[in-house]
Design a protein around this motif. Structure first.
Motif, PDB file in Angstrom:
ATOM      1  N   SER A   1     -30.476  18.388  17.019  1.00  0.00           N
ATOM      2  CA  SER A   1     -31.609  19.493  17.366  1.00  0.00           C
ATOM      3  C   SER A   1     -32.805  19.352  16.655  1.00  0.00           C
ATOM      4  O   SER A   1     -33.505  20.103  16.747  1.00  0.00           O
ATOM      5  N   TYR A   2     -33.061  17.935  16.052  1.00  0.00           N
ATOM      6  CA  TYR A   2     -34.343  18.035  15.185  1.00  0.00           C
ATOM      7  C   TYR A   2     -35.505  18.081  16.061  1.00  0.00           C
ATOM      8  O   TYR A   2     -36.471  18.348  15.801  1.00  0.00           O
TER       9      TYR A   2
ATOM     10  N   SER B 299     -35.993  19.382  18.808  1.00  0.00           N
ATOM     11  CA  SER B 299     -36.416  20.761  19.355  1.00  0.00           C
ATOM     12  C   SER B 299     -36.683  21.854  18.305  1.00  0.00           C
ATOM     13  O   SER B 299     -37.505  22.553  18.546  1.00  0.00           O
ATOM     14  N   LEU B 300     -36.477  21.213  16.894  1.00  0.00           N
ATOM     15  CA  LEU B 300     -37.093  22.048  15.947  1.00  0.00           C
ATOM     16  C   LEU B 300     -38.592  21.424  15.612  1.00  0.00           C
ATOM     17  O   LEU B 300     -39.166  21.917  14.554  1.00  0.00           O
TER      18      LEU B 300
ATOM     19  N   LYS C 191     -43.764  24.035   7.709  1.00  0.00           N
ATOM     20  CA  LYS C 191     -42.832  24.374   8.738  1.00  0.00           C
ATOM     21  C   LYS C 191     -41.639  25.157   8.394  1.00  0.00           C
ATOM     22  O   LYS C 191     -40.862  25.635   9.418  1.00  0.00           O
TER      23      LYS C 191
ATOM     24  N   MET D  25     -39.025  24.261   6.765  1.00  0.00           N
ATOM     25  CA  MET D  25     -37.708  23.435   6.920  1.00  0.00           C
ATOM     26  C   MET D  25     -37.260  23.112   5.557  1.00  0.00           C
ATOM     27  O   MET D  25     -36.177  22.808   5.393  1.00  0.00           O
TER      28      MET D  25
ATOM     29  N   LYS E 170     -32.116  27.189  10.129  1.00  0.00           N
ATOM     30  CA  LYS E 170     -32.650  26.905  11.113  1.00  0.00           C
ATOM     31  C   LYS E 170     -31.679  26.367  12.435  1.00  0.00           C
ATOM     32  O   LYS E 170     -31.468  26.896  13.454  1.00  0.00           O
ATOM     33  N   LEU E 171     -31.079  25.514  11.796  1.00  0.00           N
ATOM     34  CA  LEU E 171     -30.001  24.846  12.854  1.00  0.00           C
ATOM     35  C   LEU E 171     -28.808  25.400  13.268  1.00  0.00           C
ATOM     36  O   LEU E 171     -28.436  25.537  14.372  1.00  0.00           O
TER      37      LEU E 171
ATOM     38  N   PRO F 234     -29.836  29.791  14.864  1.00  0.00           N
ATOM     39  CA  PRO F 234     -31.115  29.805  15.774  1.00  0.00           C
ATOM     40  C   PRO F 234     -31.497  31.263  16.127  1.00  0.00           C
ATOM     41  O   PRO F 234     -32.635  31.521  16.444  1.00  0.00           O
TER      42      PRO F 234
ATOM     43  N   ASN G 288     -34.009  33.253  13.946  1.00  0.00           N
ATOM     44  CA  ASN G 288     -35.417  32.819  14.133  1.00  0.00           C
ATOM     45  C   ASN G 288     -36.031  33.114  15.311  1.00  0.00           C
ATOM     46  O   ASN G 288     -37.385  33.531  15.359  1.00  0.00           O
TER      47      ASN G 288
END
Lengths: 123, 123, 123, 123
Positions: free
Chosen positions: D25-26, D28-29, D79, D81, D106-107, D110, D113
């Motif tokens: 998923s990085y 899409s982040l 950001k 992160m 965040k991961l 979701p 967020n």
């Protein structure tokens, strides 16, 4: 020539990861070493895609016979450390699977358990 | 309200890795669940920087008293699953440390142990 | 209500383990971040039972297009970081699989590589 | 003769655990491979007890110079992160430390967020 059968890749891929919390807190959860070992073996089977190993399958890897494994598994379910969930396979068939989330919840959210179970022996 | 104290980061950092091979082969190495648990606790202590936990320290995390821990540790050393090595600390002071390499060697190079290759150069 | 979708069990089961050595030494092996990420993605696929992901499958998870993935994979094979091996499936059918053992050997037995490859760029 | 310096124990103790979710998923982040690698290097440093490595320390292990590391770290903080938290050391001294919990949140959460629940009690 020697060590030919040892593969770093196999070692990396064939491990289970266990929260330290299990090792530091199982006694206060009322578990003993044989029960923890059964939980570790379940985790290993689940990781290998076998979600519902039988007591007979488990007994091949521990110092206990099938009957003792069955007894301890039942105890783990009764103590709420282990749940059996129904899963739907690809063809729609229902199968059973062991689920360790109850154990992790007990380890990582002890306040919930104490709120609801005043007689809990965890503290 | 709940789960507030749970940190994914802590979970990621505070895990112990156990080779599947230990779980599948400890019985054939002649070990039982209490002995394996002591080895896992040692691995956890070592990972946290405590290389030579005492039987008393270990007994806080298992269902055994100090004396039983001491007895089992001695047995593990005698069976060659565990070694005690001398380490030199920063100030030059010598300290003792548990070393699990003998265990991993037994698990991952079984041919050596059974065949006793005299010409092997690995130790 | 919140965090309902997060499962500690899933987190435990869905991790890859990477030797620190890869993170500390990839630059001296001549690899860059995109190449290391492809190796990590390969490890993840292999752990999930997909031994030979295509550049197209890989490109879904990285910032690179299929063609760049293919190019970098070929480079990794040429540099000897990655090998493609033939595996026999259950029905006797031969399939290809990526194997990362060459990478681990380079990381953990550098003396071998330097002995045999005087022109190596690892040091 | 070879492999003499390789220790299974060191391999077991010196690993980093990466949630598959980060690898899948990085993109899409909004992260790229260099940023993910910095996060992995931070995780490795933190695991080794160095909670606030400098851009200079990080640059020794990546293909980037100190300045690029500093720039990317700042971007990761902006950001959301990565956070920098104040920690109290044993002597009462305040030190800074990187914290990756924002990334894991965040991961793994979701929905929060995207929905921006103002009443959430976790954030």
């Amino acid at each position: 020539m020697h060590k030919q059968s040892f593969s770093i890749q196999q070692l990396l891929l064939k491990q289970i990861q266990i929260p330290n919390e299990l090792l530091t807190s199982y006694v206060s959860l009322g578990l003993n070493e044989k029960e923890v070992m059964l939980l570790l073996q379940l985790q290993r089977f689940i990781q290998e895609g076998i979600d519902f190993p039988t007591p007979d399958q488990l007994s091949a890897y521990v110092t206990m016979k099938e009957q003792e494994c069955a007894l301890l598994l039942r105890g783990l379910v009764q103590k709420g450390m282990l749940t059996i969930v129904q899963q739907e396979e690809q063809g729609g068939k229902l199968t059973e699977a062991y689920c360790l989330n109850a154990l992790w919840d007990k380890l990582f959210q002890p306040e919930e358990n104490t709120q609801q179970n005043p007689e809990t022996s965890e503290g």
